[in-house]
Design an enzyme around this catalytic site. Structure first.
Site, mmCIF file in Angstrom:
data_model
loop_
_atom_site.group_PDB
_atom_site.id
_atom_site.type_symbol
_atom_site.label_atom_id
_atom_site.label_comp_id
_atom_site.label_asym_id
_atom_site.label_seq_id
_atom_site.Cartn_x
_atom_site.Cartn_y
_atom_site.Cartn_z
ATOM 1 C CG ASP A 290 -2.108 1.041 1.359
ATOM 2 O OD1 ASP A 290 -2.757 1.178 0.062
ATOM 3 O OD2 ASP A 290 -1.773 1.694 2.560
ATOM 4 C CD GLU B 268 -2.524 2.227 -3.699
ATOM 5 O OE1 GLU B 268 -3.496 2.425 -3.629
ATOM 6 O OE2 GLU B 268 -2.049 1.686 -2.429
ATOM 7 C CG ASP C 65 -8.676 2.633 -3.448
ATOM 8 O OD1 ASP C 65 -8.778 2.546 -2.632
ATOM 9 O OD2 ASP C 65 -7.048 2.268 -2.992
#
Length: 489
Positions: free
Chosen positions: A208, A238, A322
């Site tokens: 992340d 990410e 997301d």
């Protein structure tokens, strides 16, 4: 560019399925601590639905029937948030998910079915409930953990939302204090977390916001230490835009979440169906529509951006937790999802299906994109879309050429604008496949030489379209909003 020499070979053959644990399935085996939201009620920012890891184990038949052989889990560590990006304890699986025992059962059950498991690593920031930060709240500058964070002034303002936090926090959010990874003690703590779960048997990490960690050597050490435990462990970052710094050298990550591919594919396959209001705030462009020439030009640039092995290790997706779901982005146009799925499942890299996409689960921005899987409402499922996903996954698994890094653009030639007919050749391992997509609202056709096509006999493997051979060329005709895959001999 330097090629990644130790990229895990299994990734290019993987079909991932992303699971948001609180919303996938309840098992009934985990005691509820109190009130949970109704499973079928609209999701909220803070409410829990009560999905757990035993529920995933009980639904593994669903995944194997779909053709999935890898799962990416959103965070599973103990946390006081339904998404679990606010970590409380990095060494403990959240009790609401079934705890460590459920995770062990999950790993074992998945590996018995040859399903790989990767989990989310949230190492940039923790939470207010993280023990070391909680100690700061209790003891102020006398806390032994004071150097685990970057504090600007005392006392800490951890809750007054009308004033900014007076410590480093991700995006200035009070609930997400940023870890001071420049502190060797913090760095070692996080490395031990990574080693612990890698030893437990996971097959990879999705990292992340890794670009938020700028400590020199941090990610190089992370890679070295977990690869020492398992040389085949997969590391995907990410990174929403150009990821060359992160994946080209082979010293950091194997691949990236390929949101550049996401934006291009939706712009082409969904085109005029995209709802501009739904996609407001996205960091990748899906509007205005692009034609086949622009799609080919930009995809060609994307493939040239990274080494071939890195392209094979990228995680290709159409949406995630997301983003809004593609079906909603496309105003409910199922053809947009089908054509996008065809393009994703025939593109180099590992495709990733967000849970529920296969049955047409809708959703706008968070929290709506995190709805519970409607297991008890099969009348709401889009069975045609489900068959599309099943058949495309089976096609990809049956034909190694679709999992190779060779991707030859056949049509349109150059940058001729206006048309929506898109043709590529996927030739490798003794196979020669042609993938065709017409994203437009009218039928389109073109002729290509048999030299470019690489064969004179065509077998339609998937979809609808016509390929008719003449003496030196073949005419390819595609209905509007359609796709096809042929095998040529």
């Amino acid at each position: 560019m330097t090629e990644i020499t130790d990229r895990p070979s299994w990734v290019q053959d993987a079909v991932f399925y992303q699971i948001f644990p609180d919303r996938f399935a309840r098992s009934g085996r985990v005691a509820s601590p109190g009130r949970l939201e109704a499973w079928d009620a609209p999701p909220t920012y803070h409410g829990y639905k009560g999905g757990d890891l035993y529920g995933v184990v009980e639904r593994l038949d669903w995944l194997t029937d779909l053709g999935v052989n890898a799962i990416y889990f959103n965070p599973v560590f103990q946390s006081a948030s339904n998404h679990r990006y606010h970590t409380h304890d990095y060494f403990r699986i959240d009790p609401l998910l079934g705890g460590d025992e459920a995770f062990r059962s999950l790993i074992d059950a998945c590996h018995q079915r040859d399903i790989r498991v990767i989990i989310d690593g949230v190492f940039n920031h923790a939470s207010r409930g993280f023990f070391q930060f909680n100690d700061l709240l209790e003891n102020g500058p006398d806390s032994p953990y004071v150097d685990w964070f970057v504090v600007e002034e005392w006392p800490l303002n951890a809750y007054a939302a009308h004033e900014p936090p007076n410590y480093s926090a991700w995006w200035g959010l009070h609930a997400l204090p940023k870890l001071n990874t420049d502190n060797p003690v913090v760095r070692e703590y996080l490395m031990e977390v990574a080693e612990h779960w890698t030893k437990t048997g996971i097959d990879g990490w999705r990292l992340d916001v890794p670009a938020e960690i700028s400590t020199p050597g941090f990610w190089e050490e992370f890679r070295s230490r977990i690869r020492t435990i398992n040389p085949d462990v997969y590391i995907v970052g990410e990174i929403w835009d150009d990821a060359r710094h992160w994946i080209s050298s082979g010293e950091l990550f194997d691949g990236t979440m390929n949101y550049i591919f996401t934006g291009l594919t939706i712009s082409f396959a969904a085109g005029r169906h995209v709802d501009p209001k739904v996609v407001e705030g996205l960091t990748y462009q899906v509007y205005p529509p692009i034609d086949a020439a622009s799609y080919a030009e930009h995809l060609s640039g994307l493939l040239r951006m990274y080494p071939g092995d890195a392209n094979l290790a990228n995680l290709n997706l159409l949406n995630s937790h997301d983003t809004p779901r593609l079906l909603t982005v496309a105003r409910g146009d199922v053809a947009s999802v089908q054509l996008s799925a065809l393009l994703m499942l025939t593109f180099p890299g590992a495709p990733c299906i967000y849970y529920g996409d296969e049955i047409g689960l809708p959703g706008r921005h968070d929290p709506d994109s995190r709805r519970a899987f409607p297991w008890d409402h099969r009348d709401s499922w889009d069975t045609e879309l489900l068959q599309t996903y099943r058949s495309l996954i089976a096609l990809r698994k049956a034909h190694p050429a679709l999992r190779s890094d060779r991707y030859d653009f056949l049509w349109p030639p150059g940058a001729e604008p206006g048309g929506f007919l898109y043709l590529v050749r996927r030739a490798a391992h003794g196979e020669n496949l042609i993938v065709a997509v017409n994203a437009g609202d009218a039928a389109e056709a073109t002729s290509l030489s048999v030299v470019d096509l690489g064969g004179t006999v065509a077998e339609l493997l998937w979809g609808s379209g016509e390929m008719a051979f003449g003496e030196h060329a073949a005419r390819i005709s595609m209905p509007p909003r359609s796709g096809a895959v042929w095998r040529l001999d």
